[in-house]
Design a protein around this motif. Structure first.
Motif, mmCIF file in Angstrom:
data_model
loop_
_atom_site.group_PDB
_atom_site.id
_atom_site.type_symbol
_atom_site.label_atom_id
_atom_site.label_comp_id
_atom_site.label_asym_id
_atom_site.label_seq_id
_atom_site.Cartn_x
_atom_site.Cartn_y
_atom_site.Cartn_z
ATOM 1 N N GLY A 157 -24.138 -7.211 32.033
ATOM 2 C CA GLY A 157 -24.923 -8.194 32.762
ATOM 3 C C GLY A 157 -26.059 -8.799 31.978
ATOM 4 N N ASP A 158 -26.312 -8.322 30.770
ATOM 5 C CA ASP A 158 -27.396 -8.849 29.950
ATOM 6 C C ASP A 158 -26.779 -9.505 28.708
ATOM 7 O OD1 ASP A 158 -29.707 -9.489 28.657
ATOM 8 O OD2 ASP A 158 -30.268 -7.423 28.161
ATOM 9 N N PRO A 159 -26.654 -10.844 28.693
ATOM 10 C CA PRO A 159 -26.028 -11.495 27.541
ATOM 11 C C PRO A 159 -26.788 -11.266 26.233
ATOM 12 C CG PRO A 159 -26.181 -12.988 29.415
ATOM 13 C CD PRO A 159 -27.016 -11.804 29.751
ATOM 14 N N SER A 160 -28.098 -11.054 26.314
ATOM 15 C CA SER A 160 -28.866 -10.860 25.081
ATOM 16 C C SER A 160 -28.516 -9.552 24.370
ATOM 17 C CB SER A 160 -30.366 -10.895 25.391
ATOM 18 O OG SER A 160 -30.720 -9.837 26.284
ATOM 19 N N SER A 161 -27.855 -8.621 25.066
ATOM 20 C CA SER A 161 -27.464 -7.356 24.451
ATOM 21 C C SER A 161 -26.085 -7.425 23.812
ATOM 22 C CB SER A 161 -27.481 -6.242 25.490
ATOM 23 O OG SER A 161 -26.475 -6.450 26.472
ATOM 24 N N THR A 162 -25.526 -8.629 23.677
ATOM 25 C CA THR A 162 -24.190 -8.792 23.117
ATOM 26 C C THR A 162 -24.195 -8.440 21.631
ATOM 27 O OG1 THR A 162 -23.689 -10.528 24.717
ATOM 28 C CG2 THR A 162 -22.307 -10.408 22.749
ATOM 29 N N HIS A 163 -23.185 -7.702 21.223
ATOM 30 C CA HIS A 163 -22.968 -7.364 19.820
ATOM 31 C C HIS A 163 -21.537 -7.716 19.443
ATOM 32 C CE1 HIS A 163 -26.691 -5.162 20.373
ATOM 33 N NE2 HIS A 163 -26.739 -4.912 19.076
ATOM 34 N N PHE A 164 -21.375 -8.133 18.200
ATOM 35 C CA PHE A 164 -20.063 -8.509 17.673
ATOM 36 C C PHE A 164 -19.668 -7.506 16.590
ATOM 37 C CE2 PHE A 164 -22.290 -12.413 18.950
ATOM 38 C CZ PHE A 164 -21.418 -12.916 19.900
ATOM 39 N N TYR A 165 -18.583 -6.773 16.860
ATOM 40 C CA TYR A 165 -18.051 -5.804 15.895
ATOM 41 C C TYR A 165 -16.970 -6.507 15.072
ATOM 42 C CZ TYR A 165 -20.371 -2.117 18.587
ATOM 43 O OH TYR A 165 -21.301 -1.323 19.204
ATOM 44 N N GLY A 166 -17.163 -6.546 13.777
ATOM 45 C CA GLY A 166 -16.219 -7.238 12.907
ATOM 46 C C GLY A 166 -15.518 -6.300 11.948
ATOM 47 N N VAL A 167 -14.224 -6.565 11.718
ATOM 48 C CA VAL A 167 -13.435 -5.842 10.719
ATOM 49 C C VAL A 167 -13.347 -6.726 9.484
ATOM 50 C CG1 VAL A 167 -11.207 -4.807 10.178
ATOM 51 C CG2 VAL A 167 -12.133 -4.642 12.487
ATOM 52 N N PHE A 168 -13.706 -6.166 8.338
ATOM 53 C CA PHE A 168 -13.765 -6.922 7.100
ATOM 54 C C PHE A 168 -12.885 -6.264 6.035
ATOM 55 C CE2 PHE A 168 -17.617 -7.979 9.311
ATOM 56 C CZ PHE A 168 -17.916 -9.287 8.966
ATOM 57 N N THR A 169 -12.516 -7.070 5.071
ATOM 58 C CA THR A 169 -11.913 -6.590 3.839
ATOM 59 C C THR A 169 -12.518 -7.386 2.691
ATOM 60 O OG1 THR A 169 -9.835 -6.122 2.710
ATOM 61 C CG2 THR A 169 -9.978 -8.186 3.908
ATOM 62 N N SER A 170 -12.085 -7.096 1.475
ATOM 63 C CA SER A 170 -12.689 -7.724 0.307
ATOM 64 C C SER A 170 -11.674 -8.608 -0.402
ATOM 65 C CB SER A 170 -13.225 -6.664 -0.659
ATOM 66 O OG SER A 170 -13.732 -7.260 -1.835
ATOM 67 N N GLN A 171 -12.136 -9.768 -0.807
ATOM 68 C CA GLN A 171 -11.291 -10.684 -1.567
ATOM 69 C C GLN A 171 -11.037 -10.175 -2.972
ATOM 70 O OE1 GLN A 171 -13.192 -14.450 -2.146
ATOM 71 N NE2 GLN A 171 -11.530 -15.332 -3.354
ATOM 72 N N TRP A 172 -11.933 -9.373 -3.506
ATOM 73 C CA TRP A 172 -11.888 -9.002 -4.911
ATOM 74 C C TRP A 172 -11.193 -7.671 -5.148
ATOM 75 C CZ3 TRP A 172 -13.170 -13.445 -6.642
ATOM 76 C CH2 TRP A 172 -14.152 -14.208 -5.997
ATOM 77 N N GLU A 173 -10.934 -6.914 -4.107
ATOM 78 C CA GLU A 173 -10.293 -5.616 -4.289
ATOM 79 C C GLU A 173 -8.776 -5.787 -4.234
ATOM 80 O OE1 GLU A 173 -11.813 -2.883 -5.044
ATOM 81 O OE2 GLU A 173 -13.824 -3.742 -4.887
ATOM 82 N N ARG A 174 -8.089 -5.220 -5.203
ATOM 83 C CA ARG A 174 -6.639 -5.322 -5.238
ATOM 84 C C ARG A 174 -5.973 -4.403 -4.220
ATOM 85 N NH1 ARG A 174 -5.221 -5.446 -11.754
ATOM 86 N NH2 ARG A 174 -6.412 -7.343 -12.264
ATOM 87 N N GLU A 175 -6.601 -3.276 -3.944
ATOM 88 C CA GLU A 175 -6.002 -2.315 -3.047
ATOM 89 C C GLU A 175 -6.587 -2.479 -1.642
ATOM 90 O OE1 GLU A 175 -6.542 1.468 -4.810
ATOM 91 O OE2 GLU A 175 -5.274 1.057 -6.548
ATOM 92 N N GLU A 176 -5.946 -1.809 -0.697
ATOM 93 C CA GLU A 176 -6.342 -1.950 0.697
ATOM 94 C C GLU A 176 -7.723 -1.358 0.921
ATOM 95 O OE1 GLU A 176 -3.184 0.004 2.651
ATOM 96 O OE2 GLU A 176 -1.915 -1.767 2.769
ATOM 97 N N LEU A 177 -8.524 -2.077 1.684
ATOM 98 C CA LEU A 177 -9.902 -1.674 1.940
ATOM 99 C C LEU A 177 -10.338 -2.301 3.256
ATOM 100 C CD1 LEU A 177 -12.488 -0.302 0.696
ATOM 101 C CD2 LEU A 177 -13.077 -2.540 -0.178
ATOM 102 N N SER A 178 -11.008 -1.525 4.091
ATOM 103 C CA SER A 178 -11.476 -2.026 5.385
ATOM 104 C C SER A 178 -12.873 -1.505 5.662
ATOM 105 C CB SER A 178 -10.538 -1.597 6.523
ATOM 106 O OG SER A 178 -9.270 -2.188 6.385
ATOM 107 N N ALA A 179 -13.683 -2.349 6.289
ATOM 108 C CA ALA A 179 -15.036 -1.986 6.683
ATOM 109 C C ALA A 179 -15.312 -2.573 8.054
ATOM 110 C CB ALA A 179 -16.057 -2.497 5.673
ATOM 111 N N VAL A 180 -16.207 -1.933 8.780
ATOM 112 C CA VAL A 180 -16.615 -2.394 10.110
ATOM 113 C C VAL A 180 -18.120 -2.600 10.105
ATOM 114 C CG1 VAL A 180 -16.726 -1.842 12.567
ATOM 115 C CG2 VAL A 180 -14.717 -1.172 11.232
ATOM 116 N N CYS A 181 -18.542 -3.802 10.457
ATOM 117 C CA CYS A 181 -19.960 -4.143 10.587
ATOM 118 C C CYS A 181 -20.200 -4.691 11.987
ATOM 119 C CB CYS A 181 -20.385 -5.174 9.541
ATOM 120 S SG CYS A 181 -20.678 -4.508 7.888
#
Length: 844
Positions: free
Chosen positions: A300-324
């Motif tokens: 009920g409080d829009p100001s408390s909204t958070h966005f969880y994102g799944v990221f990877t890297s353009q420069w890494e050849r192997e599989e890699l995942s991060a969550v911010c």
């Protein structure tokens, strides 16, 4: 009554079994989903629990409570339209109708859009009858879907419905080269989109979108509702030799209807900022956005909204995942900050001055309305010109990773908040992988702990949808649908896993032998370590040493679970036979590699971001004693094989000598007789010859196998068992593979016959290969040498036969040659055709 009692018991038992089955996890495969494939879109009716799935040429409705008997609607493409699509250069698979959009309209209908053979179309689905609305001609009532749905099934796309109006981010042309963020429905004069400029959108890959509605209670300024879009694009602010991808968040205002003269039918509130997911201690930045999940920490409080994102890297050849995770307040601060500008004179990005008033890109509020700006049509041209040329913000929205996993690629994310509404204990991340798995990770403060890894689908089916509903996680792949329990301490079956969820309000009950929720706050110190001590096991950062009995030449992969965005390091004996794969360590066992191996990871401390070392794994490698059934049996088998090969070579040499002696005697007896040479050109003689005068040398991998095939053909089946013994002893590597389950990785490629001939025996292999080369050469010489001694003089050599003239023979040897052919045919060695392929005949 006595007769009815067993029947009642059976009925009650059946009902109880059905109830238990309904409480468990359920997976529906293609056979249960009417053989419909390519599911790409989920839409859930929270009130009824009905799940709608968009697929190829079909829409399915599944009751999440029962998860059986799905209903199906077929919406395919006419055959003539399909042929026209193929004629334009598209594949037959892509020239179908892939449902990419399902959104509620609020009037008992669902807005459905599909690619429709690269001509996007939209239709209306009646919920009451679960049918598509019909046109007057009896067909499906359709309207154009351009700008609402992508043309191609695999194109990145996102859409969100805001108060009955559809906002989309998609391609807008057949070739997929034009991109728009637009208001796709509503009044025609209010359908606006982004400017066709690389400063606005530069080859974007759209990921997600969210509608944030301002509540009347917490909006005293009368600020407008906003729509946020998340995507990855090629950065134009970085002047580098290669294209640099950056994750972005863009914002538009709901009441924006474009400008009067400047930015007509274009957004006047479009602003974007860079998202930075970076681990500052290591300097690792994750610059490709994969998925975003929107969650309100306080309902009920829009100001408390958070966005969880799944990221990877353009420069890494192997599989890699991060969550911010990024907060809405941080994004709003950046959008209200300075603008970025490219000054054409020096080609440097600087902060422009001055910024006109009212502020460009600002949403309408009560203050602007009091100044006379009733809508975006009344904004001055200088404000619109400025926002047209400066859509990018100077500052970035930054966050540190909650979780980093190497060797894994996460595709989808959903988040469950734990604790009470006023006090959140933490969160559980439900992460889908590209290999059909569902991972659950508990995040408390700055610590992330892996709780579960659940394989749901085959490895070739990536997870492409995750929805949370009433304690369940609805997980989808292109071919399947799964329902798994998503909330509650009962998810964690063991004391150790329950202890790792202590921060989520779970505690292990020794009386019930189960994990139960608790309201008691954890004591001081590391709550996980204290909970682990009650399980009579060692703490999280002091694992027990695992003894591994290994053999020389074996290759191991020692695992080390890394769940913190900090690096891991290994302590091991000083040698160079190791290589680190992500956080795991590959070891080739030698005399010097025996000893202790300890993996230490840097993790965030309690209540702070300062890294603290934590030992995650410990191993001790010891040499396995040889056994009579393993190493001795292998050595004995090799000795017996060597003796067989030696006797075979001696017998072959004796046979060649005998052939030479017989042919020599016949040539002397028949000398002086002249007969026509007609045997060498016969088909029978050609079969006995080699395929080439100068045969190519086969590869080292094929010499061994080819040599043993020749042995089998020329000696019957007596050597078949010997060959099998060699392959099994060499390929299986004795019994070393059972020393440590799950750690033996592939040592060397096989020889193409399903047997690893070079596994863990480098010295022996070289000797065996050398012997095989000699064996193959001897057999080839033995097969072609006799023909060199019987060819008459004066006859030219044919290229396809590989014959040569023996200078010591006369011309009249026809009868002798025929007799010799009969004798040669009687030998077992020449009863079957030679394994070498025939080559085409040609004259020299």
């Amino acid at each position: 009554m006595l007769t009815l009692l067993p029947v009642l018991c059976l009925l009650s038992g059946a009902s109880w079994a059905a109830t238990l089955g309904g409480l468990g996890d359920t997976i529906l495969g293609p056979d249960k989903l009417h053989d419909v494939a390519n599911f790409s879109t989920f839409l859930l009716d929270q009130s009824t629990g009905m799940l709608f799935l968009g697929a190829r040429d079909a829409i399915l409705a599944v009751d999440t409570k029962k998860l059986n008997q799905p209903r199906k609607i077929v919406w395919d493409v006419p055959e003539e339209k399909r042929r026209s699509c193929v004629a334009k250069g598209k594949t037959e698979v892509d020239c179908n109708n892939y449902i990419r959009l399902l959104e509620f309209l609020g009037d008992g209908r669902i807005y459905v859009c599909g690619t429709y053979a690269f001509d996007p179309q939209c239709a209306f689905l009646e919920l009451s009858s679960f049918t598509l609305e019909k046109a007057e001609d009896g067909g499906v009532k359709m309207e154009t879907g351009k700008g609402k749905c992508p043309f191609e099934p695999s194109q990145h796309y996102t859409a969100v419905m805001a108060a009955g109006t559809l906002y989309t981010a998609a391609t807008s042309n057949f070739l997929g080269t034009l991109f728009d963020i637009s208001r796709a429905t509503g009044a025609e004069q209010e359908r606006i989109r982004t400017e066709r400029s690389i400063n606005w959108l530069s080859d974007p890959e759209f990921v997600s979108s969210a509608f944030i509605k301002q509540s009347a209670d917490s909006n005293p300024t009368g600020d407008d509702d906003k729509i946020y879009f998340f995507f990855t694009e090629v950065a134009k602010e970085y002047d580098l030799y290669t294209k640099v991808k950056v994750p972005r968040v863009a914002r538009v205002c709901k009441s924006d209807i474009g400008g009067m003269k400047t930015l007509q039918r274009r957004w006047t509130t479009f602003l974007k900022a860079q998202l930075v997911c970076e681990d500052k201690p290591s300097g690792q930045r994750y610059n490709v956005l994969t998925d975003v999940f929107t969650a309100q920490h306080t309902p009920g409080d829009p100001s408390s909204t958070h966005f969880y994102g799944v990221f990877t890297s353009q420069w890494e050849r192997e599989e890699l995942s991060a969550v911010c995770v990024f907060s809405l307040s941080d994004i709003s601060k950046v959008m209200d900050g300075p603008f970025k500008e490219l000054k054409k004179t020096c080609e440097n990005w600087i902060n422009p001055e001055p910024v006109p008033t009212p502020r460009p890109g600002q949403c309408l509020n009560n203050a602007l309305k009091d100044e006379g700006f009733k809508s975006s049509l009344t904004l001055p041209d200088k404000v619109l010109t400025f926002v047209r040329d400066h859509p990018l913000m100077e500052n970035s929205v930054t966050a540190a990773p909650l979780l980093v996993r190497e060797g894994i690629r996460y595709t989808k994310l959903a988040v469950t908040q734990t604790g009470s509404r006023d006090q959140r204990r933490g969160a559980v991340l439900h992460l889908g992988t590209d290999r059909g798995e569902l991972h659950r990770v508990a995040v408390v403060d700055q610590n992330a702990t892996l709780l579960q890894e659940i394989p749901l689908f085959p490895s070739q089916e990536p997870v492409n949808n995750i929805l949370l509903h009433q304690g369940w996680a609805l997980v989808g792949s292109p071919l399947s649908l799964a329902r798994v329990q998503a909330e509650g301490c009962a998810l964690y079956p063991s004391c150790e896993v329950c202890a790792r969820a202590r921060g989520l309000g779970c505690v292990w009950s020794t009386e019930e032998e189960a994990c139960r929720p608790t309201t008691a706050e954890p004591g001081p110190g590391d709550m996980v370590d204290n909970a682990l001590k009650k399980c009579t096991i060692e703490g999280r950062c002091s694992p027990s040493i695992r003894e591994l009995r290994v053999s020389l030449g074996l290759r191991l992969l020692l695992p080390c679970v890394q769940l913190s965005p900090r690096p891991c390091s290994w302590e091991h004996p000083p040698h160079r036979h190791t290589r680190q794969h992500h956080s795991d360590l590959e070891v080739t066992v030698t005399e010097d590699s025996l000893g202790k191996y300890i993996c230490t990871c840097q993790e965030a401390g309690q209540g702070s971001r300062d890294p603290t070392p934590c030992r995650r794994a410990a191993y001790h490698l010891t040499l396995e004693a040889p056994s009579a059934g393993g190493t001795m049996a292998t050595a004995g088998g090799r000795h017996v094989l060597a003796i067989y090969i030696l006797f075979f070579i001696l017998g072959l040499l004796f046979g060649l000598f005998l052939l030479y002696f017989v042919s020599h005697r016949r040539s002397i007896a028949l000398q002086g007789h002249h007969l026509p040479d007609n045997s060498l050109s016969s088909e029978k003689g050609r079969d006995l010859l080699g395929s080439s005068a100068t045969p190519q040398s086969p590869s080292s991998a094929s010499l061994l196998s080819e040599g043993f095939r020749l042995t089998e053909k020329r000696n019957g089946t007596s050597n078949t068992n010997t060959t099998t013994t060699l392959l099994s002893n060499q390929g299986n590597g004795g019994h070393h593979g059972n020393s440590y389950s799950g750690t033996l990785i592939h040592s060397n490629p096989s020889n193409g016959h399903g047997n690893a001939l070079y596994a863990n025996c480098n010295t022996s292999n070289s000797g065996l290969k050398f012997t095989s080369e000699i064996l193959a050469a001897d057999l080839l010489d033995g097969r072609t040498g006799e023909r060199e001694r019987v060819r008459p003089e004066g006859v030219e050599r044919e290229s396809g036969e590989g014959d040569e003239v023996d200078e010591g023979l006369g011309d009249g040897l026809g009868d002798g040659i025929k007799g010799l052919e009969e004798e040669l045919a009687s030998f077992p060695m020449f009863k079957s055709p030679a394994p070498l392929a025939k080559c085409e005949e040609s004259s020299i």
